[in-house]
Design an enzyme around this catalytic site. Structure first.
Site, PDB file in Angstrom:
ATOM      1  N   ASP A  38       0.890  -1.161  -0.157  1.00  0.00           N
ATOM      2  CA  ASP A  38      -0.045  -0.047   0.099  1.00  0.00           C
ATOM      3  C   ASP A  38       0.980   1.245   0.016  1.00  0.00           C
ATOM      4  O   ASP A  38       1.884   1.087   0.604  1.00  0.00           O
ATOM      5  CB  ASP A  38      -0.846  -0.012   1.170  1.00  0.00           C
ATOM      6  CG  ASP A  38      -2.027   0.867   1.196  1.00  0.00           C
ATOM      7  OD1 ASP A  38      -2.596   1.499  -0.153  1.00  0.00           O
ATOM      8  OD2 ASP A  38      -2.759   1.049   2.093  1.00  0.00           O
ATOM      9  N   ASN A  86     -10.653  -2.327  -6.884  1.00  0.00           N
ATOM     10  CA  ASN A  86      -9.884  -1.541  -7.458  1.00  0.00           C
ATOM     11  C   ASN A  86     -10.482  -1.049  -8.809  1.00  0.00           C
ATOM     12  O   ASN A  86      -9.788  -0.188  -9.449  1.00  0.00           O
ATOM     13  CB  ASN A  86      -8.248  -1.892  -7.623  1.00  0.00           C
ATOM     14  CG  ASN A  86      -7.367  -1.815  -6.427  1.00  0.00           C
ATOM     15  OD1 ASN A  86      -6.628  -2.858  -6.115  1.00  0.00           O
ATOM     16  ND2 ASN A  86      -7.938  -1.004  -5.411  1.00  0.00           N
TER      17      ASN A  86
END
Ligand code: FPP
Length: 261
Positions: A38, A86
């Protein structure tokens, strides 16, 4: 998995102040380490760059993570590259990521040969853009005979979708008479997960400081130790991998049992 200690010492030669290879018990290396990579976007924004620059920089960290994991002797390294959620990102970023996955995989195939790494994907890769899917299938084919570390990349992966799929596959087998309802146990579910046959991760690394699972390996992480660092993914290095393993080795893993006396 076997590793070459001399090669490992050379690789970890230039140690920073707070960590070195001798801090690690080489007889207690996790078999499977998983990573939530991340913070690429924040890394880029903090430097006044466009978000995609963060993803491009993230490729270098991933290459180093693969290389260091092979050196350390993991059996499996897995990494969350793209979730089922996503797709909601701006189309331009999704396109860039799909393109980056394909080009990186092609470019890094020689590394997979050199390191004897076998590629695997977690998630529904049939739903990816054609070019990306073709390259992924080529990567699977070309590394299928490799006997070293498995590198499992989660792309179009969501844990709830994975569990719903496993339930669907079980139901189909029951319906077709291949399985009885009262034979459905944890093993039967495990066999139908994308991770089938892989050991559960002993260690989950998450970069960028968030304390959540983000729909990642909910079944497989039942007893996994977590290591969260505030560093953004593009800053994660071989030394951070060592820091994560040192933290893991300091944990008392009880699997729901009692404290050893
Ligand atoms: C998280 O950062 C990262 C991603 C969604 C993509 C992961 C991709 C890479 C590490 C690039 C290389 C990967 C391969 C397989 C070639 P973010 O965009 O969520 O960051 P933010 O939370 O700071 O916005």
């Amino acid at each position: 998995m076997e590793f070459d200690e001399g090669e490992l010492r050379a690789y970890y030669d230039d140690a920073p102040d707070d960590i070195c290879l001798s801090d690690i018990d080489l007889t207690n290396i996790p078999r499977h380490v998983s990573m939530i990579m991340d913070g690429n976007g924040r890394w880029a924004t903090e430097r006044g760059l466009a978000r995609h620059e963060g993803h491009i920089a993230g490729v270098d960290s991933l290459r180093e993570a693969v290389t260091s994991s092979v050196r350390l002797g993991f059996d499996v390294l897995s990494a969350y590259a793209f979730s089922t959620e996503n797709w909601k990102r701006p189309q331009q970023e999704v396109d860039l990521l799909m393109h980056l996955f394909a080009t990186t995989l092609l470019k890094e195939l020689p590394l997979f040969y050199q390191e004897n790494v076998r590629l695997r994907f977690l998630g529904d890769i049939t739903a990816l853009p054609e070019k990306t899917r073709e390259v992924f299938e080529e990567g699977l084919e070309k590394t299928a005979a490799h006997t070293g570390m498995v590198f499992a990349l989660a792309v179009n992966y969501g844990s709830r979708a994975e569990l719903a799929r496993a339930a669907r596959l079980v139901a189909q087998d029951v319906e077709a008479g291949r399985l009885k309802a009262d034979e459905v146990d944890e093993d039967e579910i495990e066999k139908r997960l994308y991770t089938s046959g892989l050991p559960d991760p002993e260690l989950l690394v998450r970069t960028s400081g968030e304390l959540r699972l983000s729909n990642y390996l909910l079944w497989q992480l039942a007893y996994t130790e977590f290591y969260v660092t505030s560093k953004h993914w593009p800053d994660f290095s071989r030394w951070d991998m060592l820091r994560a393993i040192r933290a893991y080795q300091g944990r008392d893993r009880r699997f729901g049992g009692v404290v050893a006396s």
